[in-house]
Design an enzyme around this catalytic site. Sequence first.
Site, short mmCIF file in Angstrom:
data_model
loop_
_atom_site.label_atom_id
_atom_site.label_comp_id
_atom_site.label_asym_id
_atom_site.label_seq_id
_atom_site.Cartn_x
_atom_site.Cartn_y
_atom_site.Cartn_z
N GLY A 1 -0.73 58.40 -0.91
CA GLY A 1 -1.66 58.16 -2.01
C GLY A 1 -2.92 59.00 -1.88
N SER A 2 -3.42 59.15 -0.66
CA SER A 2 -4.67 59.90 -0.47
C SER A 2 -4.52 61.35 -0.92
CB SER A 2 -5.09 59.87 1.01
OG SER A 2 -5.29 58.54 1.43
N ASN B 1 -7.74 47.74 -4.55
CA ASN B 1 -7.06 47.37 -3.31
C ASN B 1 -7.72 46.23 -2.55
OD1 ASN B 1 -8.77 49.82 -3.24
ND2 ASN B 1 -8.63 49.57 -1.03
N GLN C 1 -1.88 50.49 -5.84
CA GLN C 1 -1.69 49.04 -5.72
C GLN C 1 -0.90 48.44 -6.89
OE1 GLN C 1 -2.56 46.95 -3.20
NE2 GLN C 1 -3.54 48.52 -1.96
N SER D 1 1.99 55.49 -3.66
CA SER D 1 2.23 55.62 -2.22
C SER D 1 3.39 54.73 -1.79
CB SER D 1 0.96 55.21 -1.47
OG SER D 1 1.22 55.14 -0.09
N GLY D 2 4.32 55.31 -1.02
CA GLY D 2 5.54 54.59 -0.62
C GLY D 2 5.32 53.32 0.16
N HIS D 3 4.33 53.33 1.07
CA HIS D 3 4.24 52.19 2.00
C HIS D 3 3.57 50.96 1.39
CE1 HIS D 3 -0.03 52.42 3.63
NE2 HIS D 3 0.03 53.57 2.98
N CYS E 1 -9.51 50.75 5.97
CA CYS E 1 -10.39 51.84 6.41
C CYS E 1 -11.77 51.32 6.80
CB CYS E 1 -10.55 52.86 5.30
SG CYS E 1 -9.12 52.98 4.24
C1 LIG Z 1 -3.48 52.62 0.29
C2 LIG Z 1 -4.22 53.19 -0.84
C3 LIG Z 1 -4.44 54.57 -0.95
C4 LIG Z 1 -4.03 55.53 0.14
O1 LIG Z 1 -2.64 55.70 0.21
P1 LIG Z 1 -2.03 56.36 1.54
O2 LIG Z 1 -0.59 56.55 1.20
O3 LIG Z 1 -2.24 55.37 2.63
O4 LIG Z 1 -2.74 57.65 1.75
C5 LIG Z 1 -5.10 55.05 -2.05
N1 LIG Z 1 -5.52 54.23 -3.02
C6 LIG Z 1 -5.33 52.90 -2.97
C7 LIG Z 1 -5.80 52.05 -4.09
C8 LIG Z 1 -4.67 52.33 -1.88
O5 LIG Z 1 -4.51 51.02 -1.82
#
Ligand SMILES: *Cc1c(COP(=O)(O)O)cnc(C)c1O
Length: 396
Positions: free
Chosen positions: A70-71, A151, A179, A199-201, A324
Amino acid sequence: MKVYADNAATTMMSRTAKEAMMPYFDVLYGNPSSLYSFGQEAKTALEEARAKVAKALNADPREIYFTSGGSEADNQAILSAAIAGEKKGKKHIISTAFEHHAVLHTLNKLRKQGYEVTLLDVHENGVVTAQEVADAIREDTCLVTIMFANNEIGTIQPIAEIGAVCREKGVLFHTDAVQAVGHVPVDVKAMNVDMLSLSGHKFHGPKGVGALYVKKGIMLHNLIEGGAQERGKRAGTENVPAIVGMAAALEESVENMDKNMAKITAMREMLIEGLSKIPHSKLNGDREKRVPGTVNFCFEGIEGESLLLLLDDAGIAASSGSACTSGSLDPSHVLLAIGLPHEVAHGSLRLSVSEYNTPEEMKHIIKSVPEVVDYLRKLSPVWEDLEKGVKEYVIQ
Ligand SMILES: *Cc1c(COP(=O)(O)O)cnc(C)c1O
């Protein structure tokens, strides 16, 4: 009892995702860029995964770019829009004060390069309105970037309405939907979204993989140079196992969405009802406009960090903010953005549940949290002052 209630930080991988990935480690391990059949099998898997991700968003497969998460997707979307804007003499960007740091820090970088950034107020309920976005758009606005769901507090923004405003005014619209995707319905066409990060996780896929949706015709700027992968927009040999796992997890999440939303919402309601009984506590963010699984509470007179440690002793994994920031003592920028005073923002607790949680686990949380809050308040000099009336309660 062990309870994992931090699914907004990361999720367990689903069995479906894990099983889908396995062959790509030791049987189908070819490089998708290779022309022999080993490579072409991997290439086929990659394109099938792209089609699945596209389908989940109602996008075209050619509009999906795989990233490391996601980042990276947030960084690439925002920087691309900024560079395209500069070429037209447009260097104004609109966002909100409670975005993820992947967005906020990228915007800070752009500020230093001479861009002007307007951060909209998200109000006490953690929601911006489309009208406020419309009012902030100027002749030189090149991008609106507003997260789909927050988030930390879980509130959902009026994405379709904001999309309609941006489309009407001809301004690019990016949303960090990390999210939201896999949790609530997302349709980039119906919502007029130009760019979207996922983001996958966060939906039971693997870590270190994500995707950026980019509407056809929008120019992407490379963050990583070196190869022709992802139609020349993201160099580097594709993480085929992770991409396949993410697509399998997303497909499964979308298939089961209605069922999961009902199950998760019911557990969330148990938490809200149970924890609201704690005196001088407050649910953060709008009561209704929220993702199914995330709740965030403030408890007056205590520190979030001590709360987390004692909950860990009770077997409960929770968070006091985003992953974070939970290592730092600064109060969450999200809670400050919704107007909480520093001393209250310190005493926050985020619980985020998934379909793998159970109502029994919620009961354990509802029993443990009040005990821990009570224990910490007895030790707290701040609480003593509040009880004696030396100070006034912020949360009634
Ligand atoms: C977790 C998150 C990210 C970052 O995603 P990563 O895959 O961990 O880099 C970005 N934005 C939101 C809103 C998130 O919850």
